[in-house]
Write a protein that holds these residues in place. Structure first.
Motif, PDB file in Angstrom:
ATOM      1  N   PRO A 186      39.883  41.101  34.025  1.00  0.00           N
ATOM      2  CA  PRO A 186      40.931  40.095  33.788  1.00  0.00           C
ATOM      3  C   PRO A 186      41.570  39.664  35.105  1.00  0.00           C
ATOM      4  CG  PRO A 186      41.197  41.998  32.343  1.00  0.00           C
ATOM      5  CD  PRO A 186      40.166  42.373  33.357  1.00  0.00           C
ATOM      6  N   LEU A 187      42.186  38.501  35.086  1.00  0.00           N
ATOM      7  CA  LEU A 187      42.810  37.945  36.288  1.00  0.00           C
ATOM      8  C   LEU A 187      44.269  37.645  35.982  1.00  0.00           C
ATOM      9  CD1 LEU A 187      42.192  36.936  39.183  1.00  0.00           C
ATOM     10  CD2 LEU A 187      41.671  34.709  38.178  1.00  0.00           C
ATOM     11  N   ASN A 188      45.174  38.165  36.815  1.00  0.00           N
ATOM     12  CA  ASN A 188      46.606  37.948  36.623  1.00  0.00           C
ATOM     13  C   ASN A 188      47.202  37.296  37.863  1.00  0.00           C
ATOM     14  OD1 ASN A 188      46.928  39.370  33.992  1.00  0.00           O
ATOM     15  ND2 ASN A 188      46.298  41.144  35.184  1.00  0.00           N
ATOM     16  N   ILE A 189      47.740  36.088  37.689  1.00  0.00           N
ATOM     17  CA  ILE A 189      48.298  35.317  38.807  1.00  0.00           C
ATOM     18  C   ILE A 189      49.754  34.993  38.497  1.00  0.00           C
ATOM     19  CG2 ILE A 189      48.051  33.245  40.227  1.00  0.00           C
ATOM     20  CD1 ILE A 189      45.157  33.071  39.176  1.00  0.00           C
TER      21      ILE A 189
ATOM     22  N   HIS B  63      47.614  34.872  32.781  1.00  0.00           N
ATOM     23  CA  HIS B  63      46.624  35.912  32.506  1.00  0.00           C
ATOM     24  C   HIS B  63      45.349  35.263  31.973  1.00  0.00           C
ATOM     25  CE1 HIS B  63      44.861  39.696  31.024  1.00  0.00           C
ATOM     26  NE2 HIS B  63      44.508  38.984  29.959  1.00  0.00           N
ATOM     27  N   VAL B  64      44.239  35.462  32.681  1.00  0.00           N
ATOM     28  CA  VAL B  64      42.936  34.942  32.256  1.00  0.00           C
ATOM     29  C   VAL B  64      42.099  36.117  31.786  1.00  0.00           C
ATOM     30  CG1 VAL B  64      40.973  33.497  32.888  1.00  0.00           C
ATOM     31  CG2 VAL B  64      43.145  33.225  34.094  1.00  0.00           C
ATOM     32  N   SER B  65      41.570  36.024  30.577  1.00  0.00           N
ATOM     33  CA  SER B  65      40.820  37.148  30.002  1.00  0.00           C
ATOM     34  C   SER B  65      39.589  37.467  30.836  1.00  0.00           C
ATOM     35  CB  SER B  65      40.401  36.826  28.565  1.00  0.00           C
ATOM     36  OG  SER B  65      39.483  35.753  28.543  1.00  0.00           O
ATOM     37  N   ALA B  66      39.102  38.692  30.704  1.00  0.00           N
ATOM     38  CA  ALA B  66      37.957  39.145  31.501  1.00  0.00           C
ATOM     39  C   ALA B  66      36.745  38.252  31.307  1.00  0.00           C
ATOM     40  CB  ALA B  66      37.620  40.592  31.145  1.00  0.00           C
TER      41      ALA B  66
END
Length: 548
Positions: free
Chosen positions: A114-117, A153-156
């Motif tokens: 996942p990506l958290n910005i 938050h972008v899912s994996a």
């Protein structure tokens, strides 16, 4: 530019080749002899006789080749210089200024993470233009506040995106932060979340978010007043909607009822106004910001603003000049790759939400996270669960392999790690050894503690391959952990238990720590006031006091 992307026209390049001066004199063998016939055969026309002068033709060929080579080098050089120019536009700062940093998210079965910005809007008055746009000239030079804060938050698997706003007047614990520029140490304090930016910069706001939510932050992007105006102009304006004519004298926002396209300073007015909309607070402002972002995303994904090279260059200039990012995101190439990653998410799977809140009992002007509902949202983000509730329909993605029967307990190697330390709580000494001993007592005689430092909000049990899933579930059952705490990870060599901050005491996992809406799915609570990315009907309700 690659050299093989430039093609030099030859005699067969079309009917006009002869008119451009291309003739058989250019076709000569390396040995100095001349090919008796042109390419493709046929009778030569207009060529010099054998033994005639050839030096002039050769000079033309050499001149042309040299010119083309020079153009290639100049073009490539200009592209490289412009790339360096754009990189130089970007402001860069440290990602996290806290003492304790959360571990990065664990990859899923496919190795995806996942990506958290963290997106920040600064109220900086550090320039003449920012003072003009933001007003409050007396505040010029003061440290900026982070008045807009959103976690993206972008899912994996890049199938969904959740954006969570936390209002600027939320009282939180701001952890100890150290400014890496001057070495100044800011002690832990209780304050509004927007003030965290003043404790060394955006890296302290990142540390504050990790402490508040338990979500590990991968990157941040920060923009100021002037940057918002430039970006809004570069994308050509963004459609927004109000249910009545509105004029807010404080922000300057003036719009007619219905849909309008806001750009430049008017876009900034839309994003800043609090009094123009129905509830006259930061909550209404967050909703207006969500509407603006959704609309802009729909436009950019449609590509309507990016077909003109000039507009594309304007957007590149505006974006790079407007942004301050963490050093790990500090090149145009990395921003470009990030943009391509985000483009994969369908607009229908983008969900905007506001942190559920209640009034602060210590100060009526502030708010605090709403118990249970805010915890539910944070847990969903930590466990890569979309806020729209649609992940419940994708059960196989959460359990990509069937569970084999568990091996005998004594044959299951288990590693236990202590992740109970956070930004505001020291790790509980001896937790890994205690739980490893407990597992040994329960028959898992190959359980052993690992002293590698960890920091995790939720306790998890990870396994590497499908044959280990049954073993991992057996460990979870023995410790009282829910099945949702078990996950497939490509980064662990064997069954690995990481004890989180949710389990600091005892040898049996506390049932109260298993928040609903976590790894087993769920949907954001109503108090989060969600907005879907495909919702084109959203329209802000105007504050009756500001109806024009």
């Amino acid at each position: 530019m690659r050299q093989d992307s430039v093609r030099v026209p030859g005699p067969r390049s079309g009917p006009g080749a002869e008119e451009l001066g291309w003739d058989d004199g250019l076709y000569e063998r390396d040995g100095g002899g001349r090919d008796p016939s042109p390419p493709g055969g046929g009778h030569r026309r207009g060529g010099p006789k054998r033994g005639g002068p050839k030096k002039g033709k050769r000079r033309v060929l050499r001149w042309f080749a040299a010119t083309v080579s020079l153009l290639i080098l100049v073009t490539a050089g200009a592209g490289y210089l412009y790339y360096r120019h754009l990189n130089g536009n970007l402001g860069k700062d440290d990602l996290n200024l806290g003492d304790s940093k959360l571990d990065k998210s664990t990859p899923n079965a496919a190795g995806q993470t996942p990506l958290n910005i963290l997106l920040l809007g600064s109220d900086s008055r550090n320039s003449k233009e920012n003072v003009r746009l933001g007003g409050a000239r007396a505040e010029r030079g003061r440290k900026p506040l982070a008045d807009v804060q959103m976690l993206l938050h972008v899912s994996a698997d890049r199938s969904s995106m959740s954006v969570l706003s936390v209002p600027r007047d939320t009282r939180v614990t701001v952890p100890k932060c150290t400014d890496t520029d001057d070495g100044r140490v800011y002690p832990k304090t209780s304050a509004t979340i927007n003030s965290s930016l003043q404790n060394g910069g955006p890296g302290c706001t990142v540390a504050t978010w990790e402490e508040l939510t338990g979500v590990p932050i991968d990157h941040f992007m920060m923009i100021d007043f002037a940057g918002v105006v430039d970006m809004a102009d570069a994308v050509g304006g963004v459609p927004v909607c109000v249910d009545n004519n509105v004029y807010d004298s404080k922000s300057g926002l003036r719009l007619r009822k219905g849909e309008s396209v806001v750009k430049g300073e008017q876009a900034l007015q839309w994003l800043r106004t609090r009094h123009g909309f129905e509830d006259g607070s930061d909550i209404g402002r967050a909703k207006a910001q969500h509407m603006y972002m959704n609309s802009m995303v729909r436009q950019l994904k449609a590509g309507t603003k990016l077909t003109d090279p000039g507009k594309l260059q304007d957007l590149a200039e505006a974006a790079t000049k407007a942004l301050t990012v963490d050093r790990g995101l500090g090149t145009v190439k990395k921003l470009y790759d990030l943009g391509n990653d985000l483009k994969r998410v369908p607009t229908g799977r983008i969900t905007m939400a506001t942190m559920p809140w209640v009034p602060d009992p210590q100060n009526a002007a502030h708010i605090v996270p709403k118990p249970d509902d805010a915890d539910r949202i944070f847990s969903m983000l930590r466990n890569d669960t979309a806020l729209d509730g649609k992940d419940k329909k994708k059960g196989p993605r959460k359990s990509p392999v069937p569970s084999d029967p568990a091996a005998p307990k004594a044959e299951i190697p288990v590693t236990v790690q202590n992740g109970t330390g956070t930004a505001t709580q020291a790790a509980v000494t001896g937790r890994a050894a205690l739980i490893a001993d407990r597992l040994s007592q329960l028959g898992f005689t190959q359980a052993a503690a690992d002293a590698t430092p960890k920091s995790r909000a939720d306790t998890t049990i990870s396994y590497r391959n499908g044959s280990q899933r049954g073993d991992a579930l057996a460990v979870a059952k023995a410790l009282g952990l829910p099945p949702g705490a078990v996950r497939h990870s490509s980064s662990v060599p064997q069954i690995t238990v990481v004890l989180g901050a949710d389990w600091r005491t005892g040898t049996t996992y506390p049932k109260s720590a298993d928040g609903s809406g976590g790894p087993d799915g769920g949907k954001a609570p109503e108090s989060a006031d969600t907005l879907n990315g495909n919702d084109k009907s959203a329209c802000m309700k105007v504050n009756p006091a500001n109806v024009q």
